[in-house]
Enzyme design. Structure first.
Site, short mmCIF file in Angstrom:
data_model
loop_
_atom_site.label_atom_id
_atom_site.label_comp_id
_atom_site.label_asym_id
_atom_site.label_seq_id
_atom_site.Cartn_x
_atom_site.Cartn_y
_atom_site.Cartn_z
N GLU A 116 0.51 -0.97 -0.10
CA GLU A 116 0.19 0.10 0.26
C GLU A 116 0.79 0.90 0.28
O GLU A 116 1.35 1.04 0.90
CB GLU A 116 -1.21 -0.02 1.30
CG GLU A 116 -1.69 -1.08 1.29
CD GLU A 116 -2.25 -0.92 3.11
OE1 GLU A 116 -1.58 -0.49 3.60
OE2 GLU A 116 -2.68 -2.38 3.59
N LYS A 118 2.66 4.72 1.07
CA LYS A 118 2.64 4.99 3.12
C LYS A 118 2.53 6.39 2.26
O LYS A 118 2.93 7.49 1.72
CB LYS A 118 3.77 4.93 3.30
CG LYS A 118 4.38 5.83 4.80
CD LYS A 118 5.38 4.90 5.16
CE LYS A 118 5.24 5.08 6.69
NZ LYS A 118 5.26 6.68 7.45
N ASP A 120 1.34 10.15 3.18
CA ASP A 120 1.67 11.11 4.51
C ASP A 120 0.87 12.36 4.89
O ASP A 120 -0.02 13.34 4.75
CB ASP A 120 2.92 12.47 2.93
CG ASP A 120 4.07 12.56 4.75
OD1 ASP A 120 3.66 12.32 5.44
OD2 ASP A 120 4.98 13.70 3.94
N TYR A 228 -6.61 1.74 6.67
CA TYR A 228 -5.33 0.85 6.30
C TYR A 228 -5.31 -0.38 7.48
O TYR A 228 -4.31 -1.53 7.31
CB TYR A 228 -3.91 0.83 6.32
CG TYR A 228 -3.36 2.69 7.56
CD1 TYR A 228 -3.26 1.73 8.85
CD2 TYR A 228 -3.01 3.23 6.83
CE1 TYR A 228 -2.72 3.08 9.58
CE2 TYR A 228 -2.50 4.83 7.61
CZ TYR A 228 -2.72 3.92 9.30
OH TYR A 228 -1.98 5.48 10.19
N LYS A 317 10.80 3.75 1.93
CA LYS A 317 10.70 4.94 2.16
C LYS A 317 11.21 5.51 1.00
O LYS A 317 12.27 5.00 0.27
CB LYS A 317 11.10 5.81 3.17
CG LYS A 317 10.66 5.56 4.83
CD LYS A 317 9.05 6.33 5.12
CE LYS A 317 9.41 7.59 5.37
NZ LYS A 317 10.15 8.04 6.80
N CYS A 411 20.63 44.22 -16.03
CA CYS A 411 20.62 43.34 -16.19
C CYS A 411 21.79 42.71 -15.58
O CYS A 411 22.83 43.44 -16.33
CB CYS A 411 20.07 42.90 -17.12
SG CYS A 411 20.18 41.49 -17.99
N CYS A 429 15.01 41.97 -18.07
CA CYS A 429 15.27 42.56 -18.61
C CYS A 429 15.14 43.68 -20.12
O CYS A 429 14.28 43.12 -20.32
CB CYS A 429 16.29 42.15 -18.78
SG CYS A 429 18.22 42.88 -20.61
N CYS A 435 20.25 41.51 -25.31
CA CYS A 435 20.63 40.80 -23.96
C CYS A 435 20.95 39.05 -24.47
O CYS A 435 20.35 38.76 -25.12
CB CYS A 435 19.54 40.74 -22.76
SG CYS A 435 20.19 39.31 -21.98
S1 IVH Z 1 0.59 0.52 8.98
C1 IVH Z 1 0.96 -1.93 12.96
N1 IVH Z 1 -0.40 1.73 6.62
O1 IVH Z 1 2.73 5.44 8.52
C2 IVH Z 1 0.58 -0.86 11.65
N2 IVH Z 1 0.57 2.73 8.12
O2 IVH Z 1 5.32 4.83 10.11
C3 IVH Z 1 0.55 0.53 11.58
N3 IVH Z 1 0.56 5.47 7.23
O3 IVH Z 1 1.68 6.13 11.96
C4 IVH Z 1 0.06 1.32 10.56
N4 IVH Z 1 0.37 5.15 4.88
O4 IVH Z 1 0.26 7.21 10.67
C5 IVH Z 1 0.57 1.51 7.49
N5 IVH Z 1 -0.31 2.28 4.13
C6 IVH Z 1 -0.08 2.71 5.87
C7 IVH Z 1 0.02 3.99 6.02
C8 IVH Z 1 0.20 4.02 7.49
C9 IVH Z 1 0.80 5.86 6.15
C10 IVH Z 1 1.26 5.70 8.79
C11 IVH Z 1 0.77 5.52 9.45
C12 IVH Z 1 1.29 5.13 10.85
C13 IVH Z 1 3.37 5.47 10.64
C14 IVH Z 1 3.71 4.48 10.71
#
Ligand code: IVH
Length: 671
Positions: A116, A118, A120, A228, A317, A411, A429, A435
């Site tokens: 999935e 991650k 932000d 999630y 990451k 300029c 300019c 130029c």
């Molecule tokens: S799972 C025990 N899934 O990342 C599992 N976290 O660094 C915990 N986050 O606090 C989280 N997308 O805020 C999970 N697809 C995703 C996520 C996700 C973002 C964030 C979440 C968590 C942080 C951990």
């Protein structure tokens, strides 16, 4: 049946309909009805509830926004702690994670992962009792967070009541609240317009919005959420895998990210990582990596947790897009169109996967708003292929005596005056023809069809000539020789001779085309024509005062000042003199009476081939009398001028009942 009973039945139907359409719109992104229809249903429910307040339910779509601001947030305790994730940054670290998992599970097959994005934003827990949303809390320190139920209720994609029948008695859902990029941009633009401080990034904006004590403010912020995982659950029929559980959440009406997938082994993880990395910039929300979770829930249990993170999941990451560094200097760069941009020279820093040593500051308004000064410590951002930029100065980092920078008066490339029009953010300019930074563009424009019309001298060749050092300014074109030209790549002797001939031919030109060819800012073909006709000679135009210039139709104070600046630059005058010396000449135009604005306000479209005169010529003649010439027929078109072999524009004119002029009628019109 009494009225109230009828109203009650209707309100149940309306709530169901509205919830259904909200789900289609916000969760599935597949609306079935236009917004106006949704609004109509919403208003109908609102009216019923106004009439019979006893019909209002806690999960009614009209009750998303609470009416009272809070004094402070109360606390929520997470019975099952909200954990965080361990990170990996490259393939070898990911392999090590896989090995750790496999050493414990000892499987023959490759392990399946739910992959999935991650997201932000910030982690939030939603508690549903008997399907009703009763509480929402932030993660806080993992065990205690803040109660943000009022604000969470304002997020349209979050159901106030779960859908369907078979949801558990108690369901705690966890996910990420975030602000989509488009909403963030809009929010910040508004903030800047109102003189408020913009948010540094969508994450901060989401966090700030969720922590509003007034739910009305939170409701005005474009927040969203993707779920999630689950926390505490009672009464759930067994599911085997994480991905099945997420599918189930979607069926209960909860918002889920569409990008999730099930992959196998490290190879599958990496493939997914690459695919999503490539799409990262085009996703409508910010992500900072990928999360891989062992898909089998039984194995998750077996793997368990270490300290604050599960053993069964890892965050892969992306390289950070924001880093801290210092501003060594601020310089001014001149772009191809003369725009002067402040650029920060930075202490080199690795950000967004590359080493960055320069960052644009866009314009002086931006420098002032961010108050960036030499020696400041700043946050630099490089997202995807976007030019690195300075997000903000790190608060408290300012050194004593750090000077504010000023836009130079001249300029930095050619020493011509720098001009900044009132109300414009960009300074430029004014040495357009001279130029070095603007040379290529000014030569391309000079040679183009509507200007000097030098056949065979296209953009590519101009680049080649400048790069080879054969020309610096437009007048150098006329000193080129067949030998020099045929030495260039892809240029035979014949084409070289043709170009020399074309240059020779271009020496006799009409005054308006010559004025247009000079590339004065905001002097297009029509204005050039008006200027030629009004003044009749270049000398008179050159000598014209600010007020004289504004006597010309179409010329206001801004265009007048561009023209004045242009002719005030000695460099530009030198180039014009050289062009005259090589033999460029034009027929002096008999100054026409600008008073003939008989076509003012009329809009013409030309289609087909005219036998009497070229299309450009006709366009100029119409424009000189105040008409506009556009490319497509609409209800606003006054008449369509039709030559031989007209295109679909003639048919369209007929359909719309717009006047059609043949060549004879045209002659009458122009006298
Ligand atoms: S799972 C025990 N899934 O990342 C599992 N976290 O660094 C915990 N986050 O606090 C989280 N997308 O805020 C999970 N697809 C995703 C996520 C996700 C973002 C964030 C979440 C968590 C942080 C951990």
């Amino acid at each position: 049946m009494s009225n109230i009973n009828q109203a009650r039945q209707r309100s149940v139907v309306l709530r169901q309909l509205l919830n259904h359409h909200s789900y289609q719109y916000y969760v599935l992104d597949e609306p079935e009805i236009p917004d106006s229809e949704y609004d109509r249903l919403y208003r109908e429910l609102q009216q019923l509830e106004n009439q019979y307040p006893e019909l209002i339910t806690a999960d009614s779509p009209t009750q998303r926004i609470g009416d009272k601001p809070l004094d402070a947030f109360s606390q929520v305790k997470h019975e099952i702690p909200m954990l965080s994730l361990d990170n990996v940054f490259d393939e070898s670290e990911l392999l090590a994670f896989y090995k750790r998992v496999n050493d414990r599970l000892r499987l023959d097959d490759q392990i399946e992962f739910a992959a999935e994005p991650k997201l932000d934003g910030l982690a939030v827990s939603l508690l549903y009792e008997k399907g009703l949303l009763v509480r929402a809390g932030t993660r806080g320190d993992g065990t205690t967070g803040e109660d943000v139920t009022q604000n969470i209720r304002t997020i349209h994609s979050i159901p106030l009541h779960l859908q369907g029948e078979n949801y558990p008695q108690l369901l705690e859902v966890r996910g990420e609240v975030f602000m989509p990029k488009a909403g963030f941009e809009r929010l910040n633009q508004n903030a800047i317009k109102n003189g408020d401080k913009p948010f540094a990034n969508p994450r901060n904006a989401a966090a700030g919005s969720l922590r509003q004590l007034d739910p009305k403010i939170a409701a005005s912020r474009p927040l969203a959420m993707y779920c999630y995982s689950v926390g505490k659950v009672e009464g759930l029929e067994s599911v085997e895998t994480h991905s099945e559980m997420l599918d189930q959440l979607l069926k209960w009406g909860l918002p889920l990210c569409k990008e999730r997938a099930v992959v196998k082994g490290v190879e599958g993880c990496l493939k997914y990582f690459d695919k999503l990395s490539a799409r990262r910039e085009s996703l409508p929300y910010d992500i900072d990596g990928i999360v891989y979770k062992v898909n089998n829930l039984h194995w998750q249990k077996q793997l368990g947790f270490v300290a604050k993170a599960p053993r069964w999941a890892i965050a892969h990451k992306f390289p950070a897009q924001e880093e801290i560094t210092t501003v060594n200097d601020i310089e001014f760069q001149v772009g191809r169109t003369g725009a002067i941009t402040p650029v920060a020279r930075l202490q080199p820093v690795f950000v967004g996967g590359v080493t960055v040593s320069n960052a644009t500051l866009h314009n002086m308004d931006e420098v002032e708003r961010k108050d960036v000064r030499i020696s400041d410590t700043v946050i630099v951002r490089r997202a995807g292929d976007v030019i690195p930029e300075i997000v903000s100065v790190v608060p408290g980092s300012r050194k004593k005596g750090a000077r504010k920078i000023k836009m130079p008066d001249r300029c930095p490339i050619c020493q011509s005056d720098v001009v900044r029009e009132e109300g414009e953010a960009v300074a430029r300019c004014s040495g357009g023809l001279y130029c070095a930074a603007q040379r290529k563009e000014s030569i391309k424009h000079f040679a183009s069809r509507k200007a000097m019309d030098i056949d065979g001298l296209g953009d590519k060749l101009v680049e080649q000539l400048v790069d080879a050092g054969l020309i610096d300014h437009v007048d150098d074109l006329y000193a080129l020789t067949v030998e020099e030209l045929s030495g260039l790549e892809r240029m035979g002797e014949k084409s070289a001779q043709n170009l020399i001939d074309a240059l020779q031919n271009s020496k006799s030109i009409s005054l308006d085309r010559f004025i247009y060819a000079l590339g004065i800012r905001e002097v297009g073909e029509a204005t050039a024509m008006s200027l030629a006709q009004h003044f009749g000679s270049l000398d008179k135009l050159q000598a014209a005062s600010f007020d004289d210039l504004q006597d010309v139709p179409d010329v206001g104070p801004i265009v007048a000042s561009h023209i004045q600046y242009f002719f005030q630059q000695q460099h530009n005058l030198d180039v014009i003199n050289k062009l005259r010396k090589v033999g460029i000449h034009w027929q002096e135009v008999e100054a026409v009476n600008d008073a003939d604005q008989s076509l003012l306000g009329k809009i013409f479209v030309i289609t087909g081939t005219l036998s009497g005169m070229g299309r450009d010529e006709l366009k100029r003649r119409l424009q000189s009398r105040g008409a506009k010439v556009t490319g497509s027929v609409s209800k606003k078109t006054s008449a369509v001028i039709v030559g031989e072999n007209p295109g679909s524009k003639a048919t369209k004119a007929e359909q719309l009942g717009i006047d059609i002029l043949g060549e004879d009628e045209l002659k009458n019109l122009l006298g």
